[in-house]
Design a protein around this motif. Structure first.
Motif, short mmCIF file in Angstrom:
data_model
loop_
_atom_site.label_atom_id
_atom_site.label_comp_id
_atom_site.label_asym_id
_atom_site.label_seq_id
_atom_site.Cartn_x
_atom_site.Cartn_y
_atom_site.Cartn_z
N ILE A 53 12.63 89.57 24.52
CA ILE A 53 11.73 89.16 23.44
C ILE A 53 12.15 89.76 22.10
CG2 ILE A 53 9.80 88.88 25.03
CD1 ILE A 53 8.73 91.57 24.00
N ALA A 54 13.41 90.15 21.98
CA ALA A 54 13.87 90.77 20.73
C ALA A 54 13.73 89.82 19.54
CB ALA A 54 15.32 91.22 20.88
N ASN A 55 14.01 88.54 19.75
CA ASN A 55 13.89 87.58 18.65
C ASN A 55 12.44 87.47 18.17
OD1 ASN A 55 16.64 86.85 18.54
ND2 ASN A 55 16.37 85.38 20.22
N PHE A 56 11.52 87.42 19.10
CA PHE A 56 10.10 87.32 18.74
C PHE A 56 9.62 88.63 18.08
CE2 PHE A 56 10.71 84.33 22.20
CZ PHE A 56 10.11 83.19 21.70
N ALA A 57 10.17 89.76 18.51
CA ALA A 57 9.83 91.03 17.88
C ALA A 57 10.33 91.05 16.43
CB ALA A 57 10.44 92.19 18.67
N ASP A 58 11.50 90.46 16.19
CA ASP A 58 12.01 90.39 14.82
C ASP A 58 11.12 89.52 13.94
OD1 ASP A 58 14.15 92.04 15.37
OD2 ASP A 58 15.52 90.37 15.82
N GLY A 61 8.24 91.65 13.00
CA GLY A 61 8.59 92.97 12.49
C GLY A 61 8.58 93.05 10.97
N PRO A 62 8.88 94.25 10.44
CA PRO A 62 8.82 94.47 8.98
C PRO A 62 10.10 94.12 8.25
CG PRO A 62 9.23 96.55 10.10
CD PRO A 62 9.11 95.50 11.18
N THR A 63 11.12 93.64 8.94
CA THR A 63 12.40 93.33 8.30
C THR A 63 12.30 92.04 7.50
OG1 THR A 63 13.19 92.13 10.24
CG2 THR A 63 13.63 94.51 10.17
N SER A 64 13.38 91.71 6.80
CA SER A 64 13.40 90.49 6.00
C SER A 64 13.27 89.25 6.88
CB SER A 64 14.71 90.42 5.20
OG SER A 64 15.83 90.42 6.06
N ILE A 65 13.74 89.33 8.13
CA ILE A 65 13.59 88.20 9.06
C ILE A 65 12.11 87.89 9.27
CG2 ILE A 65 13.96 87.43 11.43
CD1 ILE A 65 16.54 89.05 11.46
N GLY A 66 11.34 88.93 9.55
CA GLY A 66 9.91 88.74 9.78
C GLY A 66 9.17 88.32 8.52
N ARG A 67 9.53 88.91 7.38
CA ARG A 67 8.85 88.56 6.13
C ARG A 67 9.10 87.11 5.75
NH1 ARG A 67 10.80 93.72 4.56
NH2 ARG A 67 12.48 92.71 3.36
N ASP A 68 10.35 86.67 5.86
CA ASP A 68 10.67 85.28 5.52
C ASP A 68 9.99 84.31 6.48
OD1 ASP A 68 12.23 86.21 3.46
OD2 ASP A 68 14.12 86.02 4.55
N PHE A 69 9.96 84.67 7.76
CA PHE A 69 9.31 83.79 8.74
C PHE A 69 7.82 83.68 8.47
CE2 PHE A 69 6.84 83.51 12.67
CZ PHE A 69 7.23 82.26 13.12
N ARG A 70 7.17 84.80 8.22
CA ARG A 70 5.72 84.77 7.98
C ARG A 70 5.40 84.01 6.69
NH1 ARG A 70 6.33 89.95 10.20
NH2 ARG A 70 6.51 90.92 8.15
N ALA A 71 6.24 84.15 5.67
CA ALA A 71 6.01 83.40 4.43
C ALA A 71 6.13 81.90 4.69
CB ALA A 71 7.01 83.83 3.36
#
Length: 297
Positions: A53-58, A61-71
């Motif tokens: 589940i590393a991809n889903f954790a990213d 997560g607080p990284t740019s991957i997570g921020r861009d996805f949530r936006a």
């Protein structure tokens, strides 16, 4: 005899079922499987490495991957919510105008409205990009006639997403108007006649008869509108490319950017699975909400 009938039925359904399995279920299962791997789209499937589940954790997560996805997820939610909130009331209103009999032109209006849905989204996006032009666009020119200064529709973060929503509503509302008309034709006229005898006004008839009996039609329309909205891609790809400042970066475009342009197939698959699960949750909630209201009535 029964066995022959069953074999005949299976034989007729087999081609369609096989095509659905080949082009729908197989890619879906493959996407779910790849979401748990680290895989580059520039290589074969044999290079995919299981990461759990590393991809889903990213994504969370607080990284740019997570921020861009949530936006992108929030942009998709806003786009979907605004589209459905505009399409459903407009479709009912226009459906009532089309369905009316006291004034001519209902068939012509129905044809004009449905014709917008027949126009390909690519053509609609290109035309509306010209309509939104800050300098020579007809919309700003008409606003200038009433003293409103030109607006930067697609160039400002505050208006870009709303501009794409308006484009989508214009293209989709004709189809949902036809659905509303189909629902209106199923309401017995005797109910309105009885309501008139009891002295009910047109407004009371709408709230007490029309709207409750359109519940199933509105449920179906809401589900289709949500599914169509979360799949928005062409206007974003052709007009804004996710900008300005990622204000129109919706999930479908972001998945394409991550999965294809950046070749992060595993991460893009995880985003697609998350979008699919979110869509399922929303649809289940729509069914539960409208069903409960129907039972209360």
């Amino acid at each position: 005899m029964i066995g022959r009938y069953r074999r005949s039925t299976i034989g007729m359904l087999a081609p369609a079922t096989g095509l659905i399995a080949l082009f729908v279920f197989v890619p879906m299962v493959l996407t779910i499987g790849l979401s748990f791997t680290q895989w580059s789209t520039q290589t074969g499937f044999d290079t995919a490495r299981f990461v759990g589940i590393a991809n889903f954790a990213d994504l969370l997560g607080p990284t740019s991957i997570g921020r861009d996805f949530r936006a992108a997820f929030i942009n998709t939610g806003i786009y979907t919510g605004l589209s459905v909130a505009l399409i459903l009331p407009l479709s009912v209103l226009l459906g009532l105008l089309v369905h009316q009999t006291f004034a001519p032109g209902g068939i012509l209006l129905r044809t004009v409205l449905f014709s917008t849905y027949m126009v390909p989204m690519i053509a609609v996006a290109l035309v509306w990009s010209k309509l939104y032009s800050p300098t020579e666009g007809p919309i700003n020119q008409m606003l200038g006639w009433v003293g409103i200064p030109p607006q930067t529709w697609l160039s400002a973060p505050n208006t870009a997403l709303v501009s794409i929503v308006i484009l989508n509503v214009w293209q989709q509302v004709g189809y949902f108007t036809v659905l509303a008309v189909a629902g209106l034709t199923q309401i017995p006229p005797s109910l309105y006649e009885a309501a008139k005898v009891d002295g009910a006004s047109a407004w009371v008839q709408f709230w007490r008869i029309t709207l409750p009996l359109l519940r199933n039609t509105l449920l179906f329309s809401a589900v289709i509108a949500v599914i169509n909205a979360v799949q928005v891609f062409e206007p974003v790809a052709l007009i804004t490319q996710g900008g300005p400042v990622n204000s129109t970066n919706v999930l479908t475009y972001h998945i394409r950017r991550v999965g294809i342009e950046r070749a992060q197939g595993g991460l893009g698959s995880a985003m697609a699975v998350t979008l699919m699960l979110s869509l399922i949750v929303v649809i289940v909630l729509l069914f539960a909400l409208l069903r409960d209201r129907g039972e209360q009535r």
